[in-house]
Design a protein around this motif. Structure first.
Motif, PDB file in Angstrom:
ATOM      1  N   GLU A 178       0.829  -1.202   0.000  1.00  0.00           N
ATOM      2  CA  GLU A 178       0.000   0.000   0.000  1.00  0.00           C
ATOM      3  C   GLU A 178       0.865   1.253   0.000  1.00  0.00           C
ATOM      4  N   VAL A 179       0.562   2.152  -0.939  1.00  0.00           N
ATOM      5  CA  VAL A 179       1.259   3.433  -0.997  1.00  0.00           C
ATOM      6  C   VAL A 179       0.710   4.336   0.095  1.00  0.00           C
ATOM      7  N   VAL A 180       1.594   4.858   0.942  1.00  0.00           N
ATOM      8  CA  VAL A 180       1.156   5.672   2.072  1.00  0.00           C
ATOM      9  C   VAL A 180       0.795   7.089   1.633  1.00  0.00           C
ATOM     10  N   ASP A 181       1.661   7.711   0.815  1.00  0.00           N
ATOM     11  CA  ASP A 181       1.457   9.106   0.436  1.00  0.00           C
ATOM     12  C   ASP A 181       1.493   9.254  -1.077  1.00  0.00           C
ATOM     13  N   MET A 182       0.526  10.002  -1.615  1.00  0.00           N
ATOM     14  CA  MET A 182       0.499  10.337  -3.038  1.00  0.00           C
ATOM     15  C   MET A 182       0.582  11.854  -3.156  1.00  0.00           C
ATOM     16  N   HIS A 183       1.622  12.349  -3.810  1.00  0.00           N
ATOM     17  CA  HIS A 183       1.857  13.790  -3.912  1.00  0.00           C
ATOM     18  C   HIS A 183       1.657  14.272  -5.345  1.00  0.00           C
ATOM     19  N   TYR A 184       0.964  15.400  -5.498  1.00  0.00           N
ATOM     20  CA  TYR A 184       0.768  16.038  -6.797  1.00  0.00           C
ATOM     21  C   TYR A 184       1.346  17.443  -6.752  1.00  0.00           C
ATOM     22  N   LEU A 185       1.613  18.028  -7.910  1.00  0.00           N
ATOM     23  CA  LEU A 185       2.014  19.425  -7.988  1.00  0.00           C
ATOM     24  C   LEU A 185       0.789  20.318  -7.784  1.00  0.00           C
ATOM     25  N   ASP A 186       1.019  21.484  -7.222  1.00  0.00           N
ATOM     26  CA  ASP A 186      -0.080  22.445  -7.073  1.00  0.00           C
ATOM     27  C   ASP A 186      -0.398  23.115  -8.400  1.00  0.00           C
ATOM     28  N   TYR A 290      10.295   5.074  -3.292  1.00  0.00           N
ATOM     29  CA  TYR A 290       9.816   6.340  -3.839  1.00  0.00           C
ATOM     30  C   TYR A 290       9.687   6.234  -5.359  1.00  0.00           C
ATOM     31  N   VAL A 291       8.530   6.633  -5.854  1.00  0.00           N
ATOM     32  CA  VAL A 291       8.276   6.661  -7.291  1.00  0.00           C
ATOM     33  C   VAL A 291       8.024   8.101  -7.707  1.00  0.00           C
ATOM     34  N   VAL A 292       8.736   8.544  -8.738  1.00  0.00           N
ATOM     35  CA  VAL A 292       8.535   9.883  -9.306  1.00  0.00           C
ATOM     36  C   VAL A 292       8.018   9.695 -10.731  1.00  0.00           C
ATOM     37  N   ASP A 293       6.828  10.191 -11.018  1.00  0.00           N
ATOM     38  CA  ASP A 293       6.161   9.907 -12.293  1.00  0.00           C
ATOM     39  C   ASP A 293       5.871  11.205 -13.043  1.00  0.00           C
ATOM     40  N   SER A 294       6.421  11.305 -14.268  1.00  0.00           N
ATOM     41  CA  SER A 294       6.164  12.489 -15.097  1.00  0.00           C
ATOM     42  C   SER A 294       4.775  12.449 -15.713  1.00  0.00           C
ATOM     43  N   GLY A 295       4.161  11.241 -15.750  1.00  0.00           N
ATOM     44  CA  GLY A 295       2.854  11.109 -16.380  1.00  0.00           C
ATOM     45  C   GLY A 295       2.915  11.087 -17.895  1.00  0.00           C
ATOM     46  N   LEU A 296       4.126  10.992 -18.450  1.00  0.00           N
ATOM     47  CA  LEU A 296       4.305  11.041 -19.901  1.00  0.00           C
ATOM     48  C   LEU A 296       4.926   9.744 -20.410  1.00  0.00           C
ATOM     49  N   GLN A 297       4.747   9.493 -21.702  1.00  0.00           N
ATOM     50  CA  GLN A 297       5.378   8.359 -22.351  1.00  0.00           C
ATOM     51  C   GLN A 297       5.515   8.679 -23.837  1.00  0.00           C
ATOM     52  N   THR A 298       6.160   7.794 -24.578  1.00  0.00           N
ATOM     53  CA  THR A 298       6.359   7.994 -26.012  1.00  0.00           C
ATOM     54  C   THR A 298       5.465   7.041 -26.781  1.00  0.00           C
ATOM     55  N   ILE A 314       0.175   1.545 -12.418  1.00  0.00           N
ATOM     56  CA  ILE A 314       1.216   0.519 -12.504  1.00  0.00           C
ATOM     57  C   ILE A 314       2.553   1.098 -12.040  1.00  0.00           C
ATOM     58  N   ARG A 315       2.842   2.320 -12.445  1.00  0.00           N
ATOM     59  CA  ARG A 315       4.092   2.963 -12.017  1.00  0.00           C
ATOM     60  C   ARG A 315       4.106   3.169 -10.505  1.00  0.00           C
ATOM     61  N   ALA A 316       2.986   3.623  -9.965  1.00  0.00           N
ATOM     62  CA  ALA A 316       2.915   3.826  -8.519  1.00  0.00           C
ATOM     63  C   ALA A 316       3.142   2.525  -7.780  1.00  0.00           C
ATOM     64  N   ASN A 317       2.706   1.424  -8.375  1.00  0.00           N
ATOM     65  CA  ASN A 317       2.833   0.126  -7.720  1.00  0.00           C
ATOM     66  C   ASN A 317       4.230  -0.456  -7.813  1.00  0.00           C
ATOM     67  N   ARG A 318       5.164   0.288  -8.399  1.00  0.00           N
ATOM     68  CA  ARG A 318       6.558  -0.147  -8.356  1.00  0.00           C
ATOM     69  C   ARG A 318       7.126  -0.004  -6.943  1.00  0.00           C
ATOM     70  N   VAL A 319       6.418   0.713  -6.077  1.00  0.00           N
ATOM     71  CA  VAL A 319       6.813   0.784  -4.668  1.00  0.00           C
ATOM     72  C   VAL A 319       6.786  -0.621  -4.093  1.00  0.00           C
ATOM     73  N   SER A 320       7.894  -1.041  -3.499  1.00  0.00           N
ATOM     74  CA  SER A 320       7.978  -2.408  -2.989  1.00  0.00           C
ATOM     75  C   SER A 320       8.365  -2.450  -1.512  1.00  0.00           C
ATOM     76  N   SER A 321       8.276  -1.312  -0.830  1.00  0.00           N
ATOM     77  CA  SER A 321       8.548  -1.268   0.607  1.00  0.00           C
ATOM     78  C   SER A 321       7.371  -0.596   1.296  1.00  0.00           C
ATOM     79  N   THR A 322       7.078  -1.029   2.509  1.00  0.00           N
ATOM     80  CA  THR A 322       5.988  -0.407   3.254  1.00  0.00           C
ATOM     81  C   THR A 322       6.318   1.058   3.512  1.00  0.00           C
ATOM     82  N   GLY A 323       5.286   1.870   3.521  1.00  0.00           N
ATOM     83  CA  GLY A 323       5.491   3.299   3.747  1.00  0.00           C
ATOM     84  C   GLY A 323       5.986   4.032   2.515  1.00  0.00           C
ATOM     85  N   VAL A 326       4.651   8.289  -3.569  1.00  0.00           N
ATOM     86  CA  VAL A 326       4.641   8.530  -5.011  1.00  0.00           C
ATOM     87  C   VAL A 326       4.518  10.032  -5.246  1.00  0.00           C
ATOM     88  N   TYR A 327       5.393  10.548  -6.104  1.00  0.00           N
ATOM     89  CA  TYR A 327       5.403  11.964  -6.448  1.00  0.00           C
ATOM     90  C   TYR A 327       5.055  12.096  -7.928  1.00  0.00           C
TER      91      TYR A 327
END
Length: 549
Positions: A178-186, A290-298, A314-323, A326-327
């Motif tokens: 489970e991802v604890v924190d999901m962060h977005y840009l303002d 920690y996962v940092v996602d640009s939200g972009l692809q080619t 799917i990218r967010a789920n690359r987190v493999s440690s508790t706590g 995702v940014y």
């Protein structure tokens, strides 16, 4: 293995307890880093005897990797699946068998055997909705009567897509970390590279232990961000225990070695700056926090596009440690505006190959055929027109004699372009099958550009150009390909030294010989005794009709 990879064990009993005999479908909702490609076959083997399991994955690379991994995993006597339990792999039955396929190779095996001899079938990544993947699902629904496991992302639309096709299928959702924190840009970023660098450096400086993976869209962005992170860490004198490595297609050997060294490293922090290909890659370090996602692809056309919600999950789920955290380098409103999933390939791609496949299998009415995604009327009409122009179907939509003569190709190798199948079919009556098979094989192996080898040394380039000119003929590039093939393979494949002397690609032409042999064996043709001029006349007519587009 990390906790997310082993999480499938927690619900494994649910699967195998209900997996008896009969035509039953099970929908397993999980992410690819839960390792269903490896763990499900092992669970089935542990709970059933005399198993012969087929696993369908979306790429040949994945099929080879998983096949090797399950072989190695099965040899382990005691493997920890969590802090409380251990699995005894040494109790696996000796008569168990597991084979990995791509959708294309599965259909090929089905076409050759005319049966499906597997006790259990697992189909992975069904949410990708690839054309041949959906064809596999449709074939299985028509002819397979054993337990069928369909793996998809735990996104409601991905599950609903399978539920609509397999009514009454049992759904088993597997929890990942489970991802604890999901962060977005303002606010939207004005400079993605700078924002990515800032985010990675801030995580490295202010957050606790754990590796970081960052998703960008292009190789150029990956390299720019790596340079920015390294410069910033060096200026802050904090880069000593941090490794920053790239991960993208066509990496150089030294870059791959650096990546593998970082993945194997114990202690310190690794920042993996990757393109979208890392979404489904299973051999990433076990402590990604920690996962940092640009939200972009080619896109396939090389354009930068937004990812789907499914891609981001799917990218967010690359987190493999508790706590884990995702940014996302975009706003929450931008995320809500993303589409859920990419449309199925059959909704946007040409359908002539898949339509010819079904007709060759004996399907009388494509419009009433049960498929996971209904074929659009517009694309069906276009496909039927293409097949009619190639003389593969008649005015009433039935296979012509030409198509029937090579129906085995359509069934065993349905992914071959239909114009090539039509060319081979027409060559049977023109006594030039040998030449057409050689041209088709060379085209499928890469064509003229791949056949030629251009040396890096400027001095030798002129020499290579002059030697290549010796193979060229006025009849055009396809007869040039034929000339190269016959020169390299008559009476048998020349020694590698000959290829070096003639600046030709040995691996490519060797592949073409294998493809040609397979084509000939499928349609059952051998050498043809005919006048050489007559053969070439027929060959030129077929090339003009089917190759010179």
């Amino acid at each position: 293995m990390n906790l997310a990879q082993w999480s499938i064990i927690q619900n494994g009993a649910k699967i195998v307890a209900h997996m008896g005999t009969g035509n039953n479908a099970y929908i397993i909702a999980c992410y690819s880093n839960s390792r269903p490609a490896v763990m499900l076959p092992l669970l089935i083997q542990m709970n059933h005897t005399n198993t012969n399991i087929a696993v369908v994955v979306h790429t040949e690379t994945a099929a080879k990797r998983y096949s090797k991994e399950i072989e190695e995993t099965s040899k382990v006597a005691d493997t920890p699946c969590s802090s409380q339990c251990f699995l005894q792999w040494d109790s696996l039955p000796i008569d168990s068998k597991c084979t990995y396929f791509t959708p294309e190779s599965f259909l090929k095996a089905f076409g050759q055997q005319q049966e499906i001899p597997y006790t259990h079938i697992i189909v992975l990544d069904t949410h990708e909705r690839l054309q041949w993947g959906e064809t596999v699902l449709a074939v299985l629904k028509k002819v397979y009567t054993g337990p069928l496991v369909l793996c998809c992302s735990p996104l409601p639309k991905a599950i609903g897509y399978l539920q609509d096709f397999y009514e009454g299928a049992s759904i088993i959702a597997l929890q990942d970390i489970e991802v604890v924190d999901m962060h977005y840009l303002d606010h939207p970023s004005c400079n993605l590279v700078d924002t990515a660098v800032d985010t990675a450096v801030n995580i490295s400086s202010m957050e606790g232990d754990g590796h970081i993976i960052m998703f960008l869209s292009t190789r150029e962005e990956v390299l720019l961000v790596i340079r920015g992170i390294n410069d910033r860490l060096q200026s802050q004198q904090k880069g000593g225990d941090v490794s920053v490595v790239p991960f993208y297609k066509a990496m150089k050997r030294e870059e791959l070695e650096e990546l593998y060294d970082a993945l194997d490293k114990r202690g310190g922090r690794t920042i993996i700056v990757a393109t979208a290909m890392a979404q489904d890659y299973t051999s990433l370090p076990p402590d990604i926090k920690y996962v940092v996602d640009s939200g972009l692809q080619t896109s396939q056309e090389g354009k930068q596009i937004w990812a789907t919600k499914l891609d981001c999950e799917i990218r967010a789920n690359r987190v493999s440690s508790t706590g884990g955290k995702v940014y996302r380098l975009f706003t929450e409103e931008m995320f809500e505006d993303l589409i859920d999933m990419c449309p199925a390939e059959v909704m946007v791609d040409k359908l002539d190959q898949v339509v010819l496949y079904w007709l060759s299998l004996g399907v009388k009415n494509i419009l009433t055929l049960e498929t996971p995604s209904k074929y659009p009327q517009r694309l069906l009409s276009s496909a039927l027109t293409t097949l009619h122009h190639a003389s593969l179907i008649s005015n009433d939509g039935q296979l012509t004699r030409v198509a029937q003569s090579v129906s085995s190709l359509s069934i065993c190798l349905p992914f071959i372009p239909t114009r090539f199948i039509a060319a081979i079919g027409h060559s049977l009556s023109e006594s030039c099958t040998s030449q057409i098979l050689s041209i088709v094989a060379m085209e499928l192996a890469g064509g003229l550009n791949e056949a030629y080898y251009t040396p890096k040394e400027v001095v030798k380039r002129e020499e290579a150009k002059n030697i290549h000119a010796l193979f060229q003929v006025e009849e055009g590039p396809y007869i040039t390909l034929l000339n190269i093939y016959e020169s390299a393979c008559t009476p048998k494949l020349k020694h590698t030294r000959w290829f070096v002397e003639h600046f030709l690609n040995y691996q490519m032409i060797r592949m073409a010989t294998n493809i040609r042999h397979e084509l000939a064996s499928v349609i059952g043709v051998g050498a043809v005794n005919a006048d050489k001029d007559e053969q070439m006349t027929g060959c030129l007519e077929i090339v003009k009709r089917y190759f010179d587009e």
